[in-house]
Enzyme design. Structure first.
Site, PDB file in Angstrom:
ATOM      1  CE  LYS A  14      -0.986  -0.260   4.840  1.00 51.55           C
ATOM      2  NZ  LYS A  14       0.210   0.747   5.487  1.00 51.55           N
ATOM      3  NE  ARG A  89      -1.314   0.415  11.340  1.00 54.11           N
ATOM      4  CZ  ARG A  89      -0.629   0.695  10.559  1.00 54.11           C
ATOM      5  NH1 ARG A  89      -0.662   1.883   9.848  1.00 54.11           N
ATOM      6  NH2 ARG A  89       0.272  -0.107   9.810  1.00 54.11           N
ATOM      7  NE  ARG A 128       8.210  -3.563   4.121  1.00 53.42           N
ATOM      8  CZ  ARG A 128       7.001  -3.178   4.383  1.00 53.42           C
ATOM      9  NH1 ARG A 128       6.537  -2.687   3.414  1.00 53.42           N
ATOM     10  NH2 ARG A 128       6.643  -3.736   5.400  1.00 53.42           N
ATOM     11  NE  ARG A 134       8.888  -1.027   7.811  1.00 52.27           N
ATOM     12  CZ  ARG A 134       7.485  -0.868   7.698  1.00 52.27           C
ATOM     13  NH1 ARG A 134       7.157  -0.335   6.341  1.00 52.27           N
ATOM     14  NH2 ARG A 134       6.503  -0.991   8.271  1.00 52.27           N
ATOM     15  NE  ARG A 145       4.354  -4.330  10.700  1.00 49.92           N
ATOM     16  CZ  ARG A 145       5.275  -4.587   9.750  1.00 49.92           C
ATOM     17  NH1 ARG A 145       6.405  -5.439   9.873  1.00 49.92           N
ATOM     18  NH2 ARG A 145       5.126  -4.159   8.455  1.00 49.92           N
TER      19      ARG A 145
HETATM   20  P1  ADP Z   1       2.633  -1.577   8.069  1.00 47.41           P
HETATM   21  O1  ADP Z   1       1.311  -1.034   7.152  1.00 47.41           O
HETATM   22  O2  ADP Z   1       3.681  -2.496   6.994  1.00 47.41           O
HETATM   23  O3  ADP Z   1       2.532  -2.315   9.221  1.00 47.41           O
HETATM   24  P2  ADP Z   1       3.247   1.293   8.489  1.00 47.41           P
HETATM   25  O4  ADP Z   1       4.419   2.097   7.746  1.00 47.41           O
HETATM   26  O5  ADP Z   1       1.962   1.737   7.980  1.00 47.41           O
HETATM   27  O6  ADP Z   1       3.497  -0.375   8.208  1.00 47.41           O
HETATM   28  O7  ADP Z   1       3.405   1.554  10.107  1.00 47.41           O
HETATM   29  C1  ADP Z   1       4.691   1.066  10.815  1.00 47.41           C
HETATM   30  C2  ADP Z   1       4.153   1.207  12.005  1.00 47.41           C
HETATM   31  O8  ADP Z   1       4.102   2.613  12.677  1.00 47.41           O
HETATM   32  C3  ADP Z   1       2.974   0.334  12.799  1.00 47.41           C
HETATM   33  O9  ADP Z   1       3.150  -1.053  12.949  1.00 47.41           O
HETATM   34  C4  ADP Z   1       2.669   1.011  14.233  1.00 47.41           C
HETATM   35  O10 ADP Z   1       3.489   0.834  15.180  1.00 47.41           O
HETATM   36  C5  ADP Z   1       2.974   2.716  13.616  1.00 47.41           C
HETATM   37  N1  ADP Z   1       1.769   3.277  13.137  1.00 47.41           N
HETATM   38  C6  ADP Z   1       1.241   3.415  11.914  1.00 47.41           C
HETATM   39  N2  ADP Z   1       0.126   4.028  11.737  1.00 47.41           N
HETATM   40  C7  ADP Z   1      -0.269   3.927  12.889  1.00 47.41           C
HETATM   41  C8  ADP Z   1      -1.730   4.281  13.568  1.00 47.41           C
HETATM   42  N3  ADP Z   1      -2.612   4.881  12.755  1.00 47.41           N
HETATM   43  N4  ADP Z   1      -1.917   3.914  14.949  1.00 47.41           N
HETATM   44  C9  ADP Z   1      -1.061   3.487  15.585  1.00 47.41           C
HETATM   45  N5  ADP Z   1       0.317   3.060  15.047  1.00 47.41           N
HETATM   46  C10 ADP Z   1       0.452   3.336  13.821  1.00 47.41           C
END
Ligand code: ADP
Length: 192
Positions: A14, A89, A128, A134, A145
């Site tokens: 995404k 989320r 990745r 990462r 996750r």
């Molecule tokens: P992915 O979708 O691959 O898990 P993201 O880059 O979107 O990765 O997010 C990485 C991390 O950032 C999440 O695992 C979380 O710890 C934090 N994070 C991102 N967006 C949110 C959110 N809306 N609420 C809480 N934590 C968030």
């Protein structure tokens, strides 16, 4: 004016799709994960607060995440629209976003969901991990996750589906093919 959200499990691509789709519509792609990673890299106070949660694959607490998003949405480039990636989320975050938008007399137009199977997601993320290193792309953290996505984020999709603004696109296959399908589906939905 396009106010859009892209949703999809970790590893669904995404982030990459968000960049391409946002460029097409001339709006910024705003990723809360990316905003957090920038804070961690810049060693800000917010970064220090977020990094422990991120390393475990847990959600950063709502008050931190929502405050950060509110500030980002006030920047000039977001006035004409945006594509949110990684927010909301949780069902609680849906309400927080509704409030932010209501304060600006704005509404959401479309929520785009990218689908992919768990096997595909896991193998993409492990790939990745090797390519980008990462910190949260290790198998136990990935599993965490994915689990949070199923438990906390699937209900968000359901809620937007109930509002009648959810669009789903197949996220497996070539990057360009998926981008084209997503843009076509969004243009259709926005034209109505
Ligand atoms: P992915 O979708 O691959 O898990 P993201 O880059 O979107 O990765 O997010 C990485 C991390 O950032 C999440 O695992 C979380 O710890 C934090 N994070 C991102 N967006 C949110 C959110 N809306 N609420 C809480 N934590 C968030």
């Amino acid at each position: 004016m396009a106010r859009l959200i892209i949703m999809g499990p970790p590893g669904s691509g995404k982030g990459t799709q968000a960049e391409h789709i946002a460029r097409h519509f001339g709006i910024p792609a705003i990723s809360t994960g990316e905003l957090f990673r920038t804070h961690v890299r810049d060693k800000t106070e917010l970064g220090a607060e977020a990094s422990g949660y991120m390393d475990r694959g847990d959600f950063v607490p709502d008050h931190v995440t929502t405050a950060m998003l509110r500030v980002r949405l006030e920047e000039a480039d977001a006035a004409a629209g945006f594509l949110l990636d990684g927010y909301p989320r949780t069902v609680i975050q849906i309400g927080a976003l509704d409030e932010i938008l209501a304060d600006r007399q704005q509404t959401l137009e479309v929520v785009l969901e990218l689908n992919a199977s768990d096997d595909e997601l896991l193998s993409r993320m492990l790939r990745r991990a090797q390519e980008q290193g990462r910190a949260d792309d290790t198998e136990p953290v990935i599993q965490r996750r994915l689990e949070l996505y199923r438990d906390q984020t699937q209900p968000v999709l359901k809620a937007y589906s109930n509002r009648g603004i959810l669009l789903s696109v197949d996220g497996t296959g070539e990057r360009q093919t998926i981008t084209k399908a997503a843009i076509a589906a969004l243009e259709d939905a926005l034209a109505v």
